[in-house]
Motif scaffolding. Structure first.
Motif, PDB file in Angstrom:
ATOM      1  N   LEU A 110       8.214  -7.840   5.543  1.00  0.00           N
ATOM      2  CA  LEU A 110       7.758  -6.564   6.108  1.00  0.00           C
ATOM      3  C   LEU A 110       8.939  -5.704   6.550  1.00  0.00           C
ATOM      4  O   LEU A 110       8.770  -4.761   7.318  1.00  0.00           O
ATOM      5  CB  LEU A 110       6.829  -6.816   7.298  1.00  0.00           C
ATOM      6  CG  LEU A 110       5.487  -7.463   6.967  1.00  0.00           C
ATOM      7  CD1 LEU A 110       4.732  -7.800   8.243  1.00  0.00           C
ATOM      8  CD2 LEU A 110       4.646  -6.543   6.092  1.00  0.00           C
ATOM      9  N   LYS A 111      10.111  -6.024   6.056  1.00  0.00           N
ATOM     10  CA  LYS A 111      11.300  -5.274   6.425  1.00  0.00           C
ATOM     11  C   LYS A 111      11.111  -3.790   6.155  1.00  0.00           C
ATOM     12  O   LYS A 111      10.720  -3.385   5.064  1.00  0.00           O
ATOM     13  CB  LYS A 111      12.507  -5.799   5.649  1.00  0.00           C
ATOM     14  CG  LYS A 111      13.828  -5.179   6.077  1.00  0.00           C
ATOM     15  CD  LYS A 111      14.994  -5.811   5.331  1.00  0.00           C
ATOM     16  CE  LYS A 111      16.329  -5.215   5.770  1.00  0.00           C
ATOM     17  NZ  LYS A 111      17.471  -5.824   5.036  1.00  0.00           N
ATOM     18  N   GLY A 112      11.363  -2.976   7.167  1.00  0.00           N
ATOM     19  CA  GLY A 112      11.201  -1.534   7.042  1.00  0.00           C
ATOM     20  C   GLY A 112       9.855  -1.043   7.544  1.00  0.00           C
ATOM     21  O   GLY A 112       9.663   0.162   7.727  1.00  0.00           O
ATOM     22  N   LEU A 113       8.922  -1.961   7.767  1.00  0.00           N
ATOM     23  CA  LEU A 113       7.585  -1.576   8.223  1.00  0.00           C
ATOM     24  C   LEU A 113       7.273  -2.099   9.618  1.00  0.00           C
ATOM     25  O   LEU A 113       6.226  -1.787  10.174  1.00  0.00           O
ATOM     26  CB  LEU A 113       6.519  -2.100   7.253  1.00  0.00           C
ATOM     27  CG  LEU A 113       6.547  -1.547   5.833  1.00  0.00           C
ATOM     28  CD1 LEU A 113       5.531  -2.286   4.960  1.00  0.00           C
ATOM     29  CD2 LEU A 113       6.241  -0.050   5.827  1.00  0.00           C
ATOM     30  N   GLU A 114       8.184  -2.905  10.181  1.00  0.00           N
ATOM     31  CA  GLU A 114       7.900  -3.542  11.466  1.00  0.00           C
ATOM     32  C   GLU A 114       7.498  -2.548  12.543  1.00  0.00           C
ATOM     33  O   GLU A 114       6.581  -2.789  13.335  1.00  0.00           O
ATOM     34  CB  GLU A 114       9.112  -4.349  11.951  1.00  0.00           C
ATOM     35  CG  GLU A 114       9.594  -5.400  10.971  1.00  0.00           C
ATOM     36  CD  GLU A 114      10.779  -4.920  10.158  1.00  0.00           C
ATOM     37  OE1 GLU A 114      10.758  -3.751   9.739  1.00  0.00           O
ATOM     38  OE2 GLU A 114      11.724  -5.711   9.960  1.00  0.00           O
ATOM     39  N   ASP A 115       8.172  -1.400  12.577  1.00  0.00           N
ATOM     40  CA  ASP A 115       7.921  -0.413  13.624  1.00  0.00           C
ATOM     41  C   ASP A 115       6.621   0.350  13.424  1.00  0.00           C
ATOM     42  O   ASP A 115       6.181   1.078  14.318  1.00  0.00           O
ATOM     43  CB  ASP A 115       9.093   0.579  13.708  1.00  0.00           C
ATOM     44  CG  ASP A 115      10.396  -0.089  14.116  1.00  0.00           C
ATOM     45  OD1 ASP A 115      10.313  -1.172  14.727  1.00  0.00           O
ATOM     46  OD2 ASP A 115      11.471   0.460  13.823  1.00  0.00           O
ATOM     47  N   GLN A 116       6.006   0.222  12.260  1.00  0.00           N
ATOM     48  CA  GLN A 116       4.753   0.920  11.995  1.00  0.00           C
ATOM     49  C   GLN A 116       3.534   0.041  12.299  1.00  0.00           C
ATOM     50  O   GLN A 116       2.397   0.448  12.086  1.00  0.00           O
ATOM     51  CB  GLN A 116       4.703   1.369  10.534  1.00  0.00           C
ATOM     52  CG  GLN A 116       5.830   2.345  10.168  1.00  0.00           C
ATOM     53  CD  GLN A 116       5.726   2.817   8.737  1.00  0.00           C
ATOM     54  OE1 GLN A 116       4.699   3.359   8.325  1.00  0.00           O
ATOM     55  NE2 GLN A 116       6.781   2.625   7.964  1.00  0.00           N
ATOM     56  N   ILE A 117       3.794  -1.174  12.776  1.00  0.00           N
ATOM     57  CA  ILE A 117       2.728  -2.117  13.082  1.00  0.00           C
ATOM     58  C   ILE A 117       2.790  -2.510  14.553  1.00  0.00           C
ATOM     59  O   ILE A 117       3.859  -2.849  15.063  1.00  0.00           O
ATOM     60  CB  ILE A 117       2.846  -3.381  12.205  1.00  0.00           C
ATOM     61  CG1 ILE A 117       2.793  -3.015  10.719  1.00  0.00           C
ATOM     62  CG2 ILE A 117       1.733  -4.375  12.540  1.00  0.00           C
ATOM     63  CD1 ILE A 117       3.078  -4.185   9.788  1.00  0.00           C
ATOM     64  N   THR A 118       1.657  -2.444  15.221  1.00  0.00           N
ATOM     65  CA  THR A 118       1.569  -2.925  16.597  1.00  0.00           C
ATOM     66  C   THR A 118       1.245  -4.408  16.549  1.00  0.00           C
ATOM     67  O   THR A 118       0.192  -4.806  16.037  1.00  0.00           O
ATOM     68  CB  THR A 118       0.459  -2.189  17.375  1.00  0.00           C
ATOM     69  OG1 THR A 118       0.737  -0.781  17.372  1.00  0.00           O
ATOM     70  CG2 THR A 118       0.378  -2.701  18.807  1.00  0.00           C
ATOM     71  N   LEU A 161       0.838  -1.191   0.000  1.00  0.00           N
ATOM     72  CA  LEU A 161       0.000   0.000   0.000  1.00  0.00           C
ATOM     73  C   LEU A 161       0.877   1.245   0.000  1.00  0.00           C
ATOM     74  O   LEU A 161       2.013   1.223   0.483  1.00  0.00           O
ATOM     75  CB  LEU A 161      -0.921  -0.008   1.227  1.00  0.00           C
ATOM     76  CG  LEU A 161      -2.018  -1.084   1.198  1.00  0.00           C
ATOM     77  CD1 LEU A 161      -2.664  -1.238   2.560  1.00  0.00           C
ATOM     78  CD2 LEU A 161      -3.065  -0.762   0.142  1.00  0.00           C
ATOM     79  N   PRO A 162       0.380   2.373  -0.519  1.00  0.00           N
ATOM     80  CA  PRO A 162       1.198   3.592  -0.632  1.00  0.00           C
ATOM     81  C   PRO A 162       1.568   4.179   0.725  1.00  0.00           C
ATOM     82  O   PRO A 162       0.962   3.876   1.754  1.00  0.00           O
ATOM     83  CB  PRO A 162       0.286   4.534  -1.424  1.00  0.00           C
ATOM     84  CG  PRO A 162      -1.097   4.048  -1.157  1.00  0.00           C
ATOM     85  CD  PRO A 162      -0.978   2.553  -1.054  1.00  0.00           C
ATOM     86  N   ASP A 163       2.558   5.094   0.707  1.00  0.00           N
ATOM     87  CA  ASP A 163       3.027   5.722   1.940  1.00  0.00           C
ATOM     88  C   ASP A 163       1.913   6.485   2.649  1.00  0.00           C
ATOM     89  O   ASP A 163       1.895   6.576   3.877  1.00  0.00           O
ATOM     90  CB  ASP A 163       4.189   6.677   1.620  1.00  0.00           C
ATOM     91  CG  ASP A 163       5.433   5.923   1.170  1.00  0.00           C
ATOM     92  OD1 ASP A 163       5.528   4.719   1.480  1.00  0.00           O
ATOM     93  OD2 ASP A 163       6.280   6.531   0.507  1.00  0.00           O
ATOM     94  N   THR A 164       0.976   7.028   1.870  1.00  0.00           N
ATOM     95  CA  THR A 164      -0.117   7.785   2.482  1.00  0.00           C
ATOM     96  C   THR A 164      -0.951   6.910   3.413  1.00  0.00           C
ATOM     97  O   THR A 164      -1.495   7.387   4.400  1.00  0.00           O
ATOM     98  CB  THR A 164      -1.028   8.374   1.395  1.00  0.00           C
ATOM     99  OG1 THR A 164      -1.426   7.325   0.492  1.00  0.00           O
ATOM    100  CG2 THR A 164      -0.308   9.457   0.613  1.00  0.00           C
TER     101      THR A 164
END
Length: 259
Positions: A25-33, A2-5
């Motif tokens: 999900l490398k690079g997105l781990e911290d954006q997910i609880t 999905l886009p950055d927005t």
């Protein structure tokens, strides 16, 4: 996918098993609880869903091995029932269940060129020897979703065909990439129906925030579906994605295989 927005606008929680592979999900781990547990463990599932506004249920076991039948039915059917029950209990705004085109069922055809049995989201399940245990498990899982709808849950069901995208080449549909990369030259007759994982993700997000409820959506033009012969797909993968020489020979073999 999905886009950055999306990541700037939405707060995302994920539900995973302790041993889940998160490498994609490398690079997105911290954006997910993250919540850890299992869909067969009601208490862990309750913790994950209790504060959710929307739920996307994708967890399932995929297997065509007869020995996995009972385990797969339990995970796919009982697990979905648990998700539906938690969504009802905590009054989530909408559940999106990612089913499968297999849950629509299969009918006998008169050959690879027969189009009389083409199916869409309006098709009704019919018992058939062609229906795999996986198909039966997804169909029964859908019944749990519709049961939840009857009890007051807002839900949508998507029925993608073969989903292709960046993933582990040793698992599920993306084994097709590995098959071509290894320069195998054999394929079966008939057609294959596939859809890009990014398109599936986008339509799920749009469905969650739309006025559409209590409907099923198959992999038709809404999901930017592509239908082609298996031979054509393998040649596309080899020529455009893998950049390795791959040639299909036209020779009938026993059992309907070609090379």
């Amino acid at each position: 996918m999905l886009p950055d927005t999306f990541w700037k606008k939405e707060k995302v929680a994920g539900f995973k098993r302790p041993e889940s592979d998160l490498s994609l999900l490398k690079g997105l781990e911290d954006q997910i609880t993250w919540f850890e547990g299992d869909i067969l463990d009601v208490l862990s599932l309750e913790e994950a869903i209790s504060k959710a506004d929307y739920v996307v249920h994708t967890a399932a076991m995929v297997s065509f091995a007869p020995k996995d039948r009972n385990k797969m039915l339990r995970i796919n059917v009982e697990g979905t029932a648990n998700v539906v029950n938690m969504c009802l209990l905590y009054k989530v705004k909408k559940l999106c269940f990612v089913s499968s085109v297999a849950a629509i069922g299969r009918k006998f055809s008169n050959g690879a060129s027969d189009t009389s049995n083409l199916i869409d989201e309006k098709a009704q399940w019919e018992e058939s020897p062609l229906n795999s245990n996986y198909a039966k498990s997804k169909y029964q899982a859908e019944l749990e979703v519709w049961r939840g709808v009857a009890e007051g849950l807002d839900a949508v069901v998507v029925n993608p065909s073969i989903i292709l995208g960046e993933a582990d080449w040793y698992k599920s549909s993306t084994q097709l990439f590995k098959y071509v990369y290894d320069e195998n030259k054999y394929y079966t007759g008939g057609t294959i129906n596939y859809v890009d994982v990014q398109d599936v993700a986008e339509i799920i997000y749009k469905l969650l925030h739309s006025d559409i409820v209590n409907e099923r959506l198959s992999s038709t033009e809404e999901l930017f579906l592509t239908n082609s012969s298996l031979r054509k797909l393998l040649r596309v993968l080899a020529g455009k994605h893998l950049l390795k020489k791959y040639q299909v020979f036209y020779h009938k073999l026993p059992g309907g295989l070609k090379r």
